[in-house]
Design an enzyme around this catalytic site. Sequence first.
Site, PDB file in Angstrom:
ATOM      1  N   GLU A 105      21.123 -44.793  12.350  1.00 45.87           N
ATOM      2  CA  GLU A 105      19.845 -44.874  13.664  1.00 45.87           C
ATOM      3  C   GLU A 105      19.287 -44.891  14.565  1.00 45.87           C
ATOM      4  O   GLU A 105      18.355 -44.981  15.355  1.00 45.87           O
ATOM      5  CB  GLU A 105      19.469 -46.479  12.543  1.00 45.87           C
ATOM      6  CG  GLU A 105      18.807 -46.615  11.024  1.00 45.87           C
ATOM      7  CD  GLU A 105      18.236 -47.611  10.311  1.00 45.87           C
ATOM      8  OE1 GLU A 105      17.189 -47.514  10.245  1.00 45.87           O
ATOM      9  OE2 GLU A 105      19.187 -48.064  10.233  1.00 45.87           O
ATOM     10  N   GLU A 125      21.781 -47.343   2.730  1.00 42.60           N
ATOM     11  CA  GLU A 125      20.957 -48.020   2.827  1.00 42.60           C
ATOM     12  C   GLU A 125      20.533 -48.593   0.721  1.00 42.60           C
ATOM     13  O   GLU A 125      21.032 -49.359   0.480  1.00 42.60           O
ATOM     14  CB  GLU A 125      20.048 -48.784   4.084  1.00 42.60           C
ATOM     15  CG  GLU A 125      20.599 -48.920   5.253  1.00 42.60           C
ATOM     16  CD  GLU A 125      20.250 -47.492   5.911  1.00 42.60           C
ATOM     17  OE1 GLU A 125      20.630 -46.339   5.111  1.00 42.60           O
ATOM     18  OE2 GLU A 125      20.582 -47.703   7.029  1.00 42.60           O
TER      19      GLU A 125
HETATM   20  C1  TC6 Z   1      22.711 -50.745   7.528  1.00 42.29           C
HETATM   21  O1  TC6 Z   1      23.057 -50.470   8.312  1.00 42.29           O
HETATM   22  C2  TC6 Z   1      21.624 -51.220   7.948  1.00 42.29           C
HETATM   23  C3  TC6 Z   1      20.676 -51.320   8.903  1.00 42.29           C
HETATM   24  C4  TC6 Z   1      19.348 -51.751   9.025  1.00 42.29           C
HETATM   25  C5  TC6 Z   1      19.155 -52.947   9.508  1.00 42.29           C
HETATM   26  C6  TC6 Z   1      17.601 -53.501  10.128  1.00 42.29           C
HETATM   27  N1  TC6 Z   1      29.725 -53.489   7.565  1.00 42.29           N
HETATM   28  O2  TC6 Z   1      35.356 -48.357   3.353  1.00 42.29           O
HETATM   29  P1  TC6 Z   1      36.882 -48.848   3.987  1.00 42.29           P
HETATM   30  C7  TC6 Z   1      34.392 -52.685   5.858  1.00 42.29           C
HETATM   31  S1  TC6 Z   1      23.300 -51.157   5.675  1.00 42.29           S
HETATM   32  C8  TC6 Z   1      31.135 -54.383   7.866  1.00 42.29           C
HETATM   33  O3  TC6 Z   1      37.626 -49.576   3.538  1.00 42.29           O
HETATM   34  P2  TC6 Z   1      36.885 -45.840   4.841  1.00 42.29           P
HETATM   35  C9  TC6 Z   1      35.232 -52.414   5.280  1.00 42.29           C
HETATM   36  O4  TC6 Z   1      34.362 -53.305   3.895  1.00 42.29           O
HETATM   37  C10 TC6 Z   1      24.995 -50.801   6.262  1.00 42.29           C
HETATM   38  N2  TC6 Z   1      31.724 -54.271   7.492  1.00 42.29           N
HETATM   39  O5  TC6 Z   1      37.287 -47.289   4.794  1.00 42.29           O
HETATM   40  C11 TC6 Z   1      36.355 -52.176   5.107  1.00 42.29           C
HETATM   41  O6  TC6 Z   1      36.520 -53.515   5.606  1.00 42.29           O
HETATM   42  P3  TC6 Z   1      38.801 -54.294   4.954  1.00 42.29           P
HETATM   43  C12 TC6 Z   1      25.189 -48.669   6.185  1.00 42.29           C
HETATM   44  C13 TC6 Z   1      32.276 -52.640   6.881  1.00 42.29           C
HETATM   45  O7  TC6 Z   1      37.439 -45.447   5.422  1.00 42.29           O
HETATM   46  C14 TC6 Z   1      37.034 -51.424   6.550  1.00 42.29           C
HETATM   47  O8  TC6 Z   1      35.343 -51.494   6.693  1.00 42.29           O
HETATM   48  N3  TC6 Z   1      26.286 -47.879   5.699  1.00 42.29           N
HETATM   49  C15 TC6 Z   1      31.217 -51.882   7.427  1.00 42.29           C
HETATM   50  O9  TC6 Z   1      37.700 -45.790   2.818  1.00 42.29           O
HETATM   51  C16 TC6 Z   1      37.275 -49.922   6.370  1.00 42.29           C
HETATM   52  O10 TC6 Z   1      36.170 -49.470   5.218  1.00 42.29           O
HETATM   53  C17 TC6 Z   1      27.031 -48.340   5.398  1.00 42.29           C
HETATM   54  O11 TC6 Z   1      26.401 -48.761   3.954  1.00 42.29           O
HETATM   55  C18 TC6 Z   1      29.793 -51.840   7.379  1.00 42.29           C
HETATM   56  N4  TC6 Z   1      28.846 -51.343   7.598  1.00 42.29           N
HETATM   57  O12 TC6 Z   1      35.203 -45.395   4.753  1.00 42.29           O
HETATM   58  C19 TC6 Z   1      28.308 -47.375   5.067  1.00 42.29           C
HETATM   59  N5  TC6 Z   1      31.838 -50.110   7.066  1.00 42.29           N
HETATM   60  O13 TC6 Z   1      39.171 -53.681   5.732  1.00 42.29           O
HETATM   61  C20 TC6 Z   1      29.293 -48.045   4.289  1.00 42.29           C
HETATM   62  C21 TC6 Z   1      32.715 -50.135   6.582  1.00 42.29           C
HETATM   63  O14 TC6 Z   1      38.841 -55.713   5.808  1.00 42.29           O
HETATM   64  N6  TC6 Z   1      30.299 -48.100   4.581  1.00 42.29           N
HETATM   65  N7  TC6 Z   1      33.269 -52.279   6.118  1.00 42.29           N
HETATM   66  O15 TC6 Z   1      38.693 -54.723   3.622  1.00 42.29           O
HETATM   67  C22 TC6 Z   1      31.422 -46.618   4.022  1.00 42.29           C
HETATM   68  O16 TC6 Z   1      30.823 -46.861   3.520  1.00 42.29           O
HETATM   69  C23 TC6 Z   1      33.180 -46.463   4.754  1.00 42.29           C
HETATM   70  O17 TC6 Z   1      33.534 -48.191   4.452  1.00 42.29           O
HETATM   71  C24 TC6 Z   1      33.358 -46.076   5.034  1.00 42.29           C
HETATM   72  C25 TC6 Z   1      35.041 -45.689   6.218  1.00 42.29           C
HETATM   73  C26 TC6 Z   1      33.079 -44.597   5.423  1.00 42.29           C
HETATM   74  C27 TC6 Z   1      32.000 -46.106   6.400  1.00 42.29           C
END
Ligand code: TC6
Length: 692
Positions: A105, A125
């Site tokens: 975004e 999301e």
């Molecule tokens: C949003 O953006 C809404 C917006 C509107 C607002 C108004 N936040 O998955 P991994 C942590 S909603 C906090 O093992 P990978 C994860 O918990 C969000 N923490 O790594 C882990 O922590 P730990 C939309 C996060 O390489 C560490 O980072 N975005 C977040 O296998 C490593 O993660 C998503 O849904 C986060 N957003 O995969 C994306 N993301 O080490 C969510 C990760 O303490 N994330 N962490 O256990 C992913 O899909 C995957 O993490 C990845 C990386 C593809 C970015």
Amino acid sequence: MVQAVLFEIEDNVAVLTIKSPPVNALSHAVRSGIVDGLDRALGDDDVKAVVLIGGGRTFPAGADIREFGHPVQDPWLPEVCNRLEMASKPVVAAVHGTALGGGFEVVLAAHYRIADKDARFGLPEVTLGILPGAGGTQRAPRLAGAKFALDMMLTGRPVPVTAPGAKVFFDAVVDGDLRKEAVAFAQNLISEGKGPRRTRDQRIGFEDPHAYQNEVTNRYRMVARQQEYAPEQIIRCVEAAALLPFDQGLAFERSSFQDCLETSQSAALRHAFFAERRAGKFPELKTGQARELNTIGVIGAGGLAASVAVICLQEGWHVVAATTTVRAAEHAASEISKLLGGAVMRKHMTQTEADEALARFTTASDLVALSEADMILDCTIRPPSAKRDVFTQLDAIAKEGAVLVDAGAHSKVNLLAQATGAPGDVVALHLYAPLRVSKVAEIVLGGNTSEDTVATVISFLRKLDKFPVRAKNEQIGPRILAAYRLAADYIVEAGGTPYLVDQAMRGFGMNLGPYQALDYEGFEASLSAQGSACRASHQPDFVGRLQAAGRNGARSGKGFYLYEGKPASVQQDPEVIELIRAYREENGIDPRGFSEDAIRYRCLAAMANEGARLLREGVARRPSDIDTVMIHAFGFPRWQGGPMKAADNAGLLHMKVELERFAREEPKFWTPDRIFDHLAKNGKVFDDLNTQ
Ligand code: TC6
């Protein structure tokens, strides 16, 4: 304090580098850092353009999910995006890694966008029960049209920047030093006198009004029967983007986002996200080192062995498939090459990759061929004494340090470890079907399993893109499944019908009801697996009646349902009702009715109670590990968070009281585990036990 956003100036270009490892999530510190950096850039006459880039491995992968559910701290992400978009100097987003959710975004709010050729972007999301709430639902369709934007937002899947249709978002895709390229791009804008280009002012995606109308109508139809809340709200927001002025669309999006965020579905989906990541943390591993894996040995000629061999070949390992007869070895080889052929046909791999995989594959009709394997997975299902013999043989054959894995279900890992001279190298692995798709696997540790062995299996599973879950001495999934099925059987025995139970559980969000699932698995396989997995003084045996009447599940043409050749023609069968009625009559059971809610409650309470026992026995480490297994192995609805999370939501004190009431019927099975008492008395829930 380390700054979350680094501000530097390079030849009239302000470079804002986000430094918040591991994924640069847009936490309060990052949002404030972006706004401060932007203000500084806008207030400096020497700065003519701004570049926003992620430090480390990625552009922000989203809002910081940990902040959801807590009061918002200004500046909120929608405001950050608006300020970037309204900036008076051109803002260039430079994307690498995964720009996801709020991260994308931010990209959409920038005036120009360039990306590294390997970058991916997306709006996932929906997988957290929310929607892009920082302008994504308004900006993405303005650029890409309703179809592309809705595909992104409803599937949540990341898209490679090189994918067809992705180029509407990016001005350039570069191969090389992204920062250098981004600064050069910004300087070019300056020299060409190009100012901000705001996405809010674009309508290229809506050029054809009929296209968006058709798309939106179709999507409403597609989600109409879904139980999840967010998808329909996403479509509404895209409709708003097409119909309303930008700021009104944003306001609409903001209120829809808030509605979604407050649902229990979103809380459950966020719980599932962190549960998956927490499951892979094994705090007892202090010094464990993963051993190097080059060659994987697989024992068996059945479907599991072939699937394991294929996924290992696809990951690039050498694989030796060993059986005990020439015929079995030939069969294994032919199954594996068939599976590789199928993978090529379904475009999971190219023909060249399949040829290379086959070149790394050998079969043998003797276990001795496994002597060079770094890890050996026994994928056969045989009685414990026969398994023990295999492990004794492996002990003599395997090279020093090879990890010996029992991957056939129902193993007794300690028994197998004792059969070898290196019990620390022995472990069991519970893999779930379909192997290529299932994201979870249980690592079942024995009393002596060494840290190195565990670390090796974790790294093996990570490479296969599976969440490892630790179990001790026995598996988690089959115990919960057995409790679920037994609860369902008690309901049917007492007066419910299998069809009503299935309907109720589909209403709960399960893909299939328990009796449909039993039909597809086949009664023989399922019942032998279920065996004594669950404590109960009596097991209803109406399934035995069905078997005696020639019903063995879908493959036999009839089980609980009638199958006329294909699943699409599944039908209920009055004969089943009659068989069950006769069973009740013979056992003197006076049937009573159950509502769908009562069925769902009993099934959930049975799963949570079995989960509590697994926790107390030390089989499962955390309630959230149980949730992860059930979501990925048995289709427990993710938006319910898993059985332990769903029990928390249902109220543990109430569940304890209800379990006590059910226990009057079948004390051994229903009596609540004392963890219920302990948690309820202390005002706690299972989630409070989810320690790292
Ligand atoms: C949003 O953006 C809404 C917006 C509107 C607002 C108004 N936040 O998955 P991994 C942590 S909603 C906090 O093992 P990978 C994860 O918990 C969000 N923490 O790594 C882990 O922590 P730990 C939309 C996060 O390489 C560490 O980072 N975005 C977040 O296998 C490593 O993660 C998503 O849904 C986060 N957003 O995969 C994306 N993301 O080490 C969510 C990760 O303490 N994330 N962490 O256990 C992913 O899909 C995957 O993490 C990845 C990386 C593809 C970015």
